[in-house]
Design a protein around this motif. Structure first.
Motif, PDB file in Angstrom:
ATOM      1  N   GLY A 188       2.725   0.596  -5.913  1.00  0.00           N
ATOM      2  CA  GLY A 188       3.692   0.260  -4.878  1.00  0.00           C
ATOM      3  C   GLY A 188       3.153   0.487  -3.483  1.00  0.00           C
ATOM      4  N   GLY A 189       2.523   1.649  -3.266  1.00  0.00           N
ATOM      5  CA  GLY A 189       1.962   1.938  -1.955  1.00  0.00           C
ATOM      6  C   GLY A 189       0.824   1.008  -1.589  1.00  0.00           C
ATOM      7  N   SER A 190       0.006   0.650  -2.576  1.00  0.00           N
ATOM      8  CA  SER A 190      -1.123  -0.253  -2.317  1.00  0.00           C
ATOM      9  C   SER A 190      -0.634  -1.649  -1.962  1.00  0.00           C
ATOM     10  CB  SER A 190      -2.037  -0.318  -3.546  1.00  0.00           C
ATOM     11  OG  SER A 190      -2.599   0.939  -3.821  1.00  0.00           O
ATOM     12  N   VAL A 191       0.358  -2.149  -2.705  1.00  0.00           N
ATOM     13  CA  VAL A 191       0.875  -3.497  -2.440  1.00  0.00           C
ATOM     14  C   VAL A 191       1.520  -3.557  -1.063  1.00  0.00           C
ATOM     15  CG1 VAL A 191       2.602  -5.193  -3.135  1.00  0.00           C
ATOM     16  CG2 VAL A 191       1.160  -4.091  -4.860  1.00  0.00           C
ATOM     17  N   VAL A 241       1.407  -0.572  13.408  1.00  0.00           N
ATOM     18  CA  VAL A 241       1.323  -0.935  11.986  1.00  0.00           C
ATOM     19  C   VAL A 241       1.516   0.295  11.111  1.00  0.00           C
ATOM     20  CG1 VAL A 241      -0.248  -1.761  10.189  1.00  0.00           C
ATOM     21  CG2 VAL A 241      -0.071  -2.983  12.352  1.00  0.00           C
ATOM     22  N   LEU A 242       0.964   1.422  11.548  1.00  0.00           N
ATOM     23  CA  LEU A 242       1.113   2.655  10.784  1.00  0.00           C
ATOM     24  C   LEU A 242       2.587   3.059  10.680  1.00  0.00           C
ATOM     25  CD1 LEU A 242      -0.293   4.996   9.319  1.00  0.00           C
ATOM     26  CD2 LEU A 242      -0.457   6.167  11.523  1.00  0.00           C
ATOM     27  N   VAL A 243       3.316   2.904  11.806  1.00  0.00           N
ATOM     28  CA  VAL A 243       4.741   3.220  11.791  1.00  0.00           C
ATOM     29  C   VAL A 243       5.484   2.284  10.846  1.00  0.00           C
ATOM     30  CG1 VAL A 243       6.853   3.233  13.174  1.00  0.00           C
ATOM     31  CG2 VAL A 243       4.750   4.216  14.101  1.00  0.00           C
ATOM     32  N   ILE A 244       5.187   1.000  10.910  1.00  0.00           N
ATOM     33  CA  ILE A 244       5.860   0.008  10.055  1.00  0.00           C
ATOM     34  C   ILE A 244       5.572   0.287   8.581  1.00  0.00           C
ATOM     35  CG2 ILE A 244       5.921  -2.435   9.432  1.00  0.00           C
ATOM     36  CD1 ILE A 244       5.308  -3.060  12.385  1.00  0.00           C
ATOM     37  N   ALA A 245       4.339   0.678   8.295  1.00  0.00           N
ATOM     38  CA  ALA A 245       3.972   0.929   6.905  1.00  0.00           C
ATOM     39  C   ALA A 245       4.521   2.255   6.395  1.00  0.00           C
ATOM     40  CB  ALA A 245       2.445   0.914   6.763  1.00  0.00           C
ATOM     41  N   LEU A 246       4.542   3.256   7.257  1.00  0.00           N
ATOM     42  CA  LEU A 246       4.843   4.606   6.788  1.00  0.00           C
ATOM     43  C   LEU A 246       6.331   4.931   6.761  1.00  0.00           C
ATOM     44  CD1 LEU A 246       3.600   7.236   5.804  1.00  0.00           C
ATOM     45  CD2 LEU A 246       3.427   7.981   8.184  1.00  0.00           C
ATOM     46  N   ALA A 247       7.085   4.483   7.754  1.00  0.00           N
ATOM     47  CA  ALA A 247       8.482   4.906   7.886  1.00  0.00           C
ATOM     48  C   ALA A 247       9.328   4.621   6.643  1.00  0.00           C
ATOM     49  CB  ALA A 247       9.105   4.257   9.125  1.00  0.00           C
ATOM     50  N   PRO A 248       9.361   3.390   6.127  1.00  0.00           N
ATOM     51  CA  PRO A 248      10.195   3.149   4.941  1.00  0.00           C
ATOM     52  C   PRO A 248       9.702   3.870   3.698  1.00  0.00           C
ATOM     53  CG  PRO A 248       8.905   1.200   5.471  1.00  0.00           C
ATOM     54  CD  PRO A 248       8.721   2.147   6.604  1.00  0.00           C
ATOM     55  N   LEU A 249       8.393   4.025   3.577  1.00  0.00           N
ATOM     56  CA  LEU A 249       7.847   4.704   2.401  1.00  0.00           C
ATOM     57  C   LEU A 249       8.106   6.208   2.473  1.00  0.00           C
ATOM     58  CD1 LEU A 249       4.461   2.832   1.868  1.00  0.00           C
ATOM     59  CD2 LEU A 249       6.727   2.333   0.936  1.00  0.00           C
ATOM     60  N   ALA A 250       8.074   6.766   3.671  1.00  0.00           N
ATOM     61  CA  ALA A 250       8.412   8.187   3.821  1.00  0.00           C
ATOM     62  C   ALA A 250       9.874   8.425   3.460  1.00  0.00           C
ATOM     63  CB  ALA A 250       8.131   8.637   5.249  1.00  0.00           C
ATOM     64  N   ASN A 307       6.261  10.610  -4.019  1.00  0.00           N
ATOM     65  CA  ASN A 307       5.629  11.121  -2.790  1.00  0.00           C
ATOM     66  C   ASN A 307       4.217  10.585  -2.593  1.00  0.00           C
ATOM     67  OD1 ASN A 307       4.382  12.524  -4.827  1.00  0.00           O
ATOM     68  ND2 ASN A 307       5.012  14.551  -4.134  1.00  0.00           N
ATOM     69  N   VAL A 308       3.631   9.978  -3.624  1.00  0.00           N
ATOM     70  CA  VAL A 308       2.291   9.425  -3.466  1.00  0.00           C
ATOM     71  C   VAL A 308       2.322   8.064  -2.778  1.00  0.00           C
ATOM     72  CG1 VAL A 308       2.217   8.182  -5.682  1.00  0.00           C
ATOM     73  CG2 VAL A 308       0.109   9.071  -4.698  1.00  0.00           C
ATOM     74  N   VAL A 309       3.490   7.418  -2.692  1.00  0.00           N
ATOM     75  CA  VAL A 309       3.573   6.066  -2.124  1.00  0.00           C
ATOM     76  C   VAL A 309       3.134   6.043  -0.659  1.00  0.00           C
ATOM     77  CG1 VAL A 309       5.094   4.100  -1.675  1.00  0.00           C
ATOM     78  CG2 VAL A 309       5.374   5.428  -3.753  1.00  0.00           C
ATOM     79  N   PRO A 310       3.687   6.862   0.236  1.00  0.00           N
ATOM     80  CA  PRO A 310       3.223   6.811   1.635  1.00  0.00           C
ATOM     81  C   PRO A 310       1.760   7.210   1.786  1.00  0.00           C
ATOM     82  CG  PRO A 310       4.715   8.668   1.305  1.00  0.00           C
ATOM     83  CD  PRO A 310       4.797   7.832   0.078  1.00  0.00           C
ATOM     84  N   ILE A 311       1.298   8.143   0.966  1.00  0.00           N
ATOM     85  CA  ILE A 311      -0.109   8.552   1.052  1.00  0.00           C
ATOM     86  C   ILE A 311      -1.011   7.381   0.707  1.00  0.00           C
ATOM     87  CG2 ILE A 311      -1.841  10.096   0.070  1.00  0.00           C
ATOM     88  CD1 ILE A 311       0.401  12.119  -0.405  1.00  0.00           C
TER      89      ILE A 311
END
Length: 372
Positions: free
Chosen positions: A78-81, A101-110, A120-124
């Motif tokens: 999931g995190g990779s996709v 881009v980091l904010v867009i990628a990280l915020a929903p996953l966090a 918890n591995v998804v955002p990492i």
């Protein structure tokens, strides 16, 4: 020579006591070595993730390894996709764009990881997929693909090691945990019954009950792992639910006795009932310890008749006390505690009979013989 023999005996005793932990240490070491060899054999660019994954999914029991592997693979894919899609679709050549881009990628996953801790591995993973290409000079798509391959290989190696190298059954750990709780209950029951004579303060009551409560919490977690093994047809042991529920009900019986023991019984009641209560404490604690030993030895339940005779003698004495009118002179709170003791003992009787049935269900084990 004698000192050396005593030292060797001490080492063997500690090794037996820590058998499960030593087996886990060996499995983790072997998983790390094999995963590194496999990563080098397949030419993956970052063997680090293969080794880390293998170590993470190699858990205390097979059931826990299955859960860790499933969560880690789902989170990684999931995190990779998601991370790869964001990195590919949104240009980020400048530092400011990269931050966006980091904010867009990280915020929903966090947020997902906060709601679902097993993810918890998804955002990492998304962070790795997003930032690693700048360090390794690969594309985001290649980074995502390699990340999935590395984690997948590590998961396979870790899971295989968990199955093959001294596999630890969650059902065996369930036996050991339940046996420890029964021993704790046996000691606590004797102390609580003695408290009916002298009273117990809150600190003593908490000290007696806390270990049992924590043990039951740990047992619930182990039980979930054992049921996972059963669903995967890796175990043919008994259902863990009845054992867990019976232990929980026995703990509730102890809580009721503990509340009654907060204040000692009136002197007149102690003279008549204390010997009967002592006999109940002795026979019940003996029965609990015998059930503990039976669980560990895969044997049927011990006889319960001694406890039942002691309970019958107590009921007879209570009837005599009530016939003499001694209960009518009790203050309201003392009368409430008096009848609570009788209720808790009757409930305990039913729960001890249930315990006998559960021990009988656990008396035969194929899995423990197979896993050593």
């Amino acid at each position: 020579m004698k000192n050396l023999e005593l030292f060797w005996r001490w080492i063997r005793t500690r090794a037996t006591f820590r058998r499960v932990h030593l087996a886990l240490s060996l499995r983790v070491t072997i998983a790390a070595i094999l995963s590194l060899v496999a990563a080098q054999f397949f030419g993956l660019p970052l063997p680090l993730w293969v080794v880390l994954t293998a170590v993470i999914v190699t858990q205390m029991s097979v059931g826990r390894s299955l859960k860790a592997t499933g969560d880690y693979l789902v989170g990684t894919v999931g995190g990779s996709v998601y991370g790869g899609a964001v990195a590919i679709l949104i240009p980020h050549e400048s530092e400011l764009a990269l931050l966006a881009v980091l904010v867009i990628a990280l915020a929903p996953l966090a947020l997902l990881a906060a709601v679902r801790p097993n993810m918890n591995v998804v955002p990492i993973t998304a962070i790795i997929v997003l930032l690693l290409p700048g360090m390794t000079h690969t594309t985001p798509l290649e980074s995502a693909i390699y990340r999935v391959l590395e984690v997948g290989l590590g998961a396979v190696v870790g899971l295989l090691v968990s199955f093959v190298v001294l596999p630890s059954s969650a059902h065996r750990q369930m036996r050991q945990g339940a046996a420890r709780i029964l021993d704790l209950m046996a000691r606590a029951l004797v102390a609580l019954m003695a408290g009916l004579r002298r009273g117990l303060d809150d600190e003593e009551l908490h000290r007696l009950q806390d270990g049992i409560g924590q043990g039951l919490a740990d047992l619930n977690m182990i039980g979930a792992e054992a049921e996972r093994e059963r669903r995967a047809r890796l175990s043919s042991e008994a259902d863990t639910g009845p054992l867990r529920r019976t232990l929980l009900r026995l703990r509730h019986d102890l809580v009721i006795v503990g509340r009654a023991a907060h204040t000692p019984l009136p002197a007149a009641m102690q003279t008549r009932l204390a010997p009967r209560l002592d006999e109940i404490a002795l026979t019940a604690s003996t029965y609990l310890r015998a059930c503990s030993a039976s669980l560990l030895a895969h044997q049927g339940p011990p006889p319960i008749e001694a406890f039942e005779r002691a309970l019958e003698a107590y009921d007879t004495e209570v009837d005599a006390v009530r016939a003499e009118g001694l209960t009518r002179t009790l203050p309201g709170d003392a009368a409430e505690r008096f009848f609570a003791i009788g209720f808790s003992l009757e409930q305990m009787h039913q729960n001890l009979r249930d315990l006998a049935r559960v021990v009988a269900e656990w008396s035969v084990s194929v899995d423990d013989a197979r896993t050593g």
